[in-house]
Design an enzyme around this catalytic site. Structure first.
Site, PDB file in Angstrom:
ATOM      1  CB  SER A   1      -0.778  -0.002   1.009  1.00 12.35           C
ATOM      2  OG  SER A   1      -1.790   1.065   1.281  1.00 12.35           O
ATOM      3  N   GLY A  35      -4.362 -10.318  -7.000  1.00 14.15           N
ATOM      4  CA  GLY A  35      -3.134 -10.151  -6.267  1.00 14.15           C
ATOM      5  C   GLY A  35      -2.755  -8.835  -5.387  1.00 14.15           C
ATOM      6  CG  ASP A  52      -3.625 -11.223  -2.561  1.00 12.12           C
ATOM      7  OD1 ASP A  52      -2.797 -12.427  -2.495  1.00 12.12           O
ATOM      8  OD2 ASP A  52      -2.901 -10.002  -2.715  1.00 12.12           O
ATOM      9  CG  ASP A 112      -2.810 -20.590  -6.097  1.00 10.13           C
ATOM     10  OD1 ASP A 112      -2.223 -19.745  -6.624  1.00 10.13           O
ATOM     11  OD2 ASP A 112      -2.406 -21.697  -5.646  1.00 10.13           O
ATOM     12  CE  LYS A 146      -0.636  -2.360  -6.077  1.00  4.83           C
ATOM     13  NZ  LYS A 146       0.199  -2.465  -4.929  1.00  4.83           N
ATOM     14  CG  HIS A 187       7.753  -6.884  -9.391  1.00  5.61           C
ATOM     15  ND1 HIS A 187       8.498  -6.252  -8.822  1.00  5.61           N
ATOM     16  CD2 HIS A 187       6.657  -7.604  -8.827  1.00  5.61           C
ATOM     17  CE1 HIS A 187       7.790  -5.852  -7.635  1.00  5.61           C
ATOM     18  NE2 HIS A 187       6.664  -6.824  -7.416  1.00  5.61           N
TER      19      HIS A 187
END
Length: 362
Positions: free
Chosen positions: A179, A205, A228, A255, A269, A273
């Site tokens: 956050s 997520g 999530d 999941d 978001k 990565h």
């Protein structure tokens, strides 16, 4: 091993090439270079000092008038002498000031650690210096040697998220950290993503749903939610309740490697990565399978630029290497993932430190 003579009898092609290169000399080291390198080498000391400042709520105490080492130590049940020394170190770092060495005041830099402030980095300071991240980083050389994440070696779990499932306090700090990273840009991201005509948007997520809640505030008819891991769901519901959005907000545990709920807009978001390419493809293909006709997917992530371009992305990439096994990517790498998952990129837009990448079904 196939060698026909002594190594010194026939210079290799590589050696001949090296001998042909013009001589070079190292750049001379300046006093400034040494000072900067000392700062880099001792950087982990600073990390833990900042963690202590965040954990023991120095910013909040000083903001409300609890301004002596003894008073702070009493409020936090910590050692008074160590607290005085901590404040002295914080003064050296520009976090606090004092005119008499007894009473302290926080600086604007320290105020980035205020609890609950929209500009706060408190959760990030705590999460990245806690064992979940700290211990894998202690094995960073092994990550570079083998090209593999170190979470299993450090904690015995397959992923950092498996570890957080067993550590609720650290998990809460990590949710706050996500956050923290998003909050300053969330409003801008919400203006970049067009939600007109969107019925259901899901933050995949999305932790406590900072981005999706900003989108819902910007569009008063948008129904949004977070998908999530189950232990994250209560934080997302509580965040939506604080914003008064609970009546059109849904938090679902699950999941994303198995499946995702149906929606006509997915937001990922700071998700891709975390994962290697094969894992990203599983996530994206699950989104493609559940995406309603005419829907979109939006990726909000760092975008790696040119080699010498400064920024957080190349440093964050090292964090991904050692902790998650993921990576930061350039636009060509995102395009390859999207194409393989059945999407077609339609737009890239900057939003603060992030890039907003939109795609539709191919």
């Amino acid at each position: 091993m196939g060698r026909t003579g002594p190594l010194t009898s026939r210079p290799s092609t590589l050696m001949r090439g090296m001998q042909a290169l013009p001589a070079t000399h190292p750049a001379p080291v300046t006093a400034g270079d040494r000072d900067q390198m000392m700062t880099m080498i001792t950087g982990y000391w600073v990390t833990q000092i900042v963690c202590a400042a965040a954990t023991f709520n120095l910013a909040d105490h000083l903001a409300t008038g609890t301004d002596t080492p003894e008073a702070i130590a009493d409020a936090e049940s910590i050692d008074p002498d160590a607290t005085r020394r901590l404040l002295r170190a914080c003064a050296a770092l520009g976090l606090v000031t004092s005119t008499d060495g007894v009473h302290f005041a926080g600086t604007s830099l320290l105020n980035t650690l205020l609890d609950g402030d929209s500009a706060s980095l408190r959760g990030f300071a705590v999460a990245l210096s806690a064992p979940g991240h700290w211990l894998p980083w202690g094995r960073f050389l092994d990550a570079v040697r083998g090209g593999a994440r170190q979470i299993n070696a450090a904690h015995g779990t397959e992923t950092i998220f498996d570890y957080y499932a067993t550590q609720p306090e650290e998990a809460a700090a990590f949710t706050a950290a996500m956050s923290n990273l998003t909050a300053p840009e969330a409003v801008e991201i919400a203006t970049v993503i067009d939600t007109e005509g969107v019925h259901q948007a899901l933050d995949i997520g999305g932790a406590d749903g900072e981005v999706i809640r900003a989108m819902m505030r910007a569009n008063p008819v948008l129904r949004g939610g977070v998908f999530d891991l189950p232990h994250v769901v209560p934080d997302a519901r509580e965040a939506a309740r604080r914003d008064g959005l609970q009546h059109r907000f849904t938090a679902i545990g699950g999941d994303f490697f198995e499946s995702v709920p149906t929606a006509d807009l997915y937001v990922l978001k700071y998700v891709l990565h975390d994962w290697d390419d094969d894992s990203c493809l599983r996530i994206l293909k699950n989104c493609r399978a559940s995406l309603q006709q005419g829907g979109r997917i939006v990726i909000v992530d760092h975008l790696v630029g040119e080699l010498v371009e400064p920024g957080l992305a190349p440093i964050m990439d090292m964090n991904m290497l050692v902790v998650t096994g993921g990576r930061e990517r350039d636009i060509a790498e995102f395009d390859a993932l999207l194409t393989s998952a059945g999407f077609r990129r339609t737009r890239v837009a900057p939003s603060g430190q992030f890039a907003v990448i939109e795609a539709v079904a191919a």
